[in-house]
Design an enzyme around this catalytic site. Structure first.
Site, PDB file in Angstrom:
ATOM      1  N   HIS A  61     -27.785  34.198  21.418  1.00 37.77           N
ATOM      2  CA  HIS A  61     -26.764  33.774  22.375  1.00 37.77           C
ATOM      3  C   HIS A  61     -27.436  33.483  23.722  1.00 37.77           C
ATOM      4  CE1 HIS A  61     -23.238  35.686  19.955  1.00 37.77           C
ATOM      5  NE2 HIS A  61     -23.523  34.449  19.566  1.00 37.77           N
ATOM      6  N   ASP A  63     -26.873  33.940  26.812  1.00 40.80           N
ATOM      7  CA  ASP A  63     -27.033  34.933  27.886  1.00 40.80           C
ATOM      8  C   ASP A  63     -28.198  35.888  27.626  1.00 40.80           C
ATOM      9  OD1 ASP A  63     -25.189  35.783  25.803  1.00 40.80           O
ATOM     10  OD2 ASP A  63     -24.744  37.558  26.996  1.00 40.80           O
ATOM     11  N   HIS A  64     -28.885  35.737  26.474  1.00 44.33           N
ATOM     12  CA  HIS A  64     -30.027  36.601  26.164  1.00 44.33           C
ATOM     13  C   HIS A  64     -31.355  35.842  26.083  1.00 44.33           C
ATOM     14  CE1 HIS A  64     -27.485  40.155  25.130  1.00 44.33           C
ATOM     15  NE2 HIS A  64     -26.591  39.177  25.143  1.00 44.33           N
ATOM     16  N   HIS A 137     -23.121  41.932  15.288  1.00 41.97           N
ATOM     17  CA  HIS A 137     -22.607  41.066  16.334  1.00 41.97           C
ATOM     18  C   HIS A 137     -22.038  39.842  15.606  1.00 41.97           C
ATOM     19  CE1 HIS A 137     -22.153  39.759  20.368  1.00 41.97           C
ATOM     20  NE2 HIS A 137     -23.156  38.916  20.412  1.00 41.97           N
ATOM     21  N   HIS A 266     -24.393  45.139  29.766  1.00 42.54           N
ATOM     22  CA  HIS A 266     -23.644  43.986  29.273  1.00 42.54           C
ATOM     23  C   HIS A 266     -22.178  44.098  29.710  1.00 42.54           C
ATOM     24  CE1 HIS A 266     -22.426  40.759  26.408  1.00 42.54           C
ATOM     25  NE2 HIS A 266     -23.678  40.384  26.528  1.00 42.54           N
TER      26      HIS A 266
HETATM   27 ZN   LIG Z   1     -24.520  38.832  25.353  1.00 42.44          ZN
HETATM   28 ZN   LIG Z   2     -24.114  37.910  22.054  1.00 46.58          ZN
END
Ligand SMILES: [Zn+2]
Ligand SMILES: [Zn+2]
Length: 305
Positions: A61, A63-64, A137, A266
């Site tokens: 993802h 944001d990582h 996830h 997070h």
């Molecule tokens: Zn994330």
């Molecule tokens: Zn994620």
């Protein structure tokens, strides 16, 4: 071992929180766990140093991972020559290669991408290893555990002298687990002068995940557990739907694992001014030290004794 939280936001950053990244400095060697957008500037702001040897990516993802191309290109401007290892979940190599070469960039130093299966070892170093742990996830994901080997037990110098061991190299050999013979022919075994092995340190970083059993097992007696805590307890249904954890669920994992400290991270942007409630949710379920991590916060992880 020092942990610096570089980015502690959920999927969307805020003015106070950057996307996910944690830097671990273990006796001078630097590791990045996730690398959200802007991670290189956070490294500058918080003075962690740039010389990272491994990046451990939990999932793909944005944001990582969106900080990876910028960091890689800046390292080139710094004339980096050392190789950089990037660890990713199975099936993620192609995407990571595209990210490394974003904009047609060709790094001037070796960048090695390793696909690692959950439940195995990503990095096997001399006195510790970084293991992967299965997480849950909405996409292929995994967490990481930095696990140090046991250290030798304490050397009882007084006892050694009583037994007639001469001060000198025989002390060192005994401490390393060897028997030694004295001038009078007696043999001294290490068990006579060395205490039981002492545990090393254990640090677990989950990345985005539901509360899962594999993390409970891997975080057993962990000195620090860094866990997804995107939501407050009243958003448990949303946490379930989006593949995240509430602060309370993170605390339950920490409690069941017997972790010593819990860092919640997070954090959803909806708690920009009210994140203390996540801490309250968590302390209700976990007796150990617990805090909502903030950008720039550093935490030392000492030996258990
Ligand atoms: Zn994330
Ligand atoms: Zn994620």
């Amino acid at each position: 071992m020092r942990v610096t939280f570089l980015g502690t936001s959920g999927a969307v950053p805020t003015t106070q929180r950057a996307p996910s990244a944690v830097l671990v400095n273990r006796e001078g060697e630097r590791f990045l766990f996730d690398c959200g957008e802007g991670t290189q500037r956070q490294m500058m702001r918080f003075g962690t140093g740039f010389d990272v040897s491994h990046i451990f990516v939990t999932h793909l993802h944005g944001d990582h991972i969106l900080g990876i191309p910028g960091l890689i290109q800046s390292l080139d401007f710094n004339d980096r020559a050392d190789p950089l290892a990037i660890h990713v979940p199975p099936g993620a190599r192609g995407e990571m290669e595209r990210l490394v070469h974003a904009g047609g960039h060709r790094p001037g130093y070796p960048v090695r991408i390793h696909e690692v299966a959950p439940g195995s070892v990503a990095y096997d170093a001399a006195s510790f290893e970084v293991r992967t742990v299965e997480t849950e996830h909405r996409t292929r994901s995994m967490g990481y555990a930095l696990v140090e080997d046991d250290r030798p037990g304490r050397f009882d110098r007084e006892r050694a002298e009583e037994l007639g061991v001469p001060v000198g190299p025989k002390f060192g050999r005994l401490h390393e687990g060897e028997s030694v013979e004295l001038d009078d022919g007696r043999v001294i075994d290490p068990e006579q002068v060395v205490g039981p092995p002492r545990p090393g340190r254990r640090l677990v970083y989950t990345g985005d995940t539901r509360p899962v059993e594999a993390v409970v097992e891997t975080a057993a007696n962990a000195d620090l557990l860094v866990h997804d805590a995107t939501f407050a307890a009243d958003e448990a249904e949303r946490a379930r739907r989006t593949g995240h954890s509430t602060a309370r669920e993170a605390a339950e994992v920490a409690a069941r694992a017997g972790a010593k400290r819990l860092a919640l991270t997070h954090v959803s942007s909806r708690y920009a001014g009210t994140w203390e409630r996540l801490e309250r949710d968590a302390t209700a379920a976990f007796d150990g030290e617990c805090f909502v991590a903030s950008d720039g916060q550093t935490v030392d992880v000492p030996y258990p004794e």
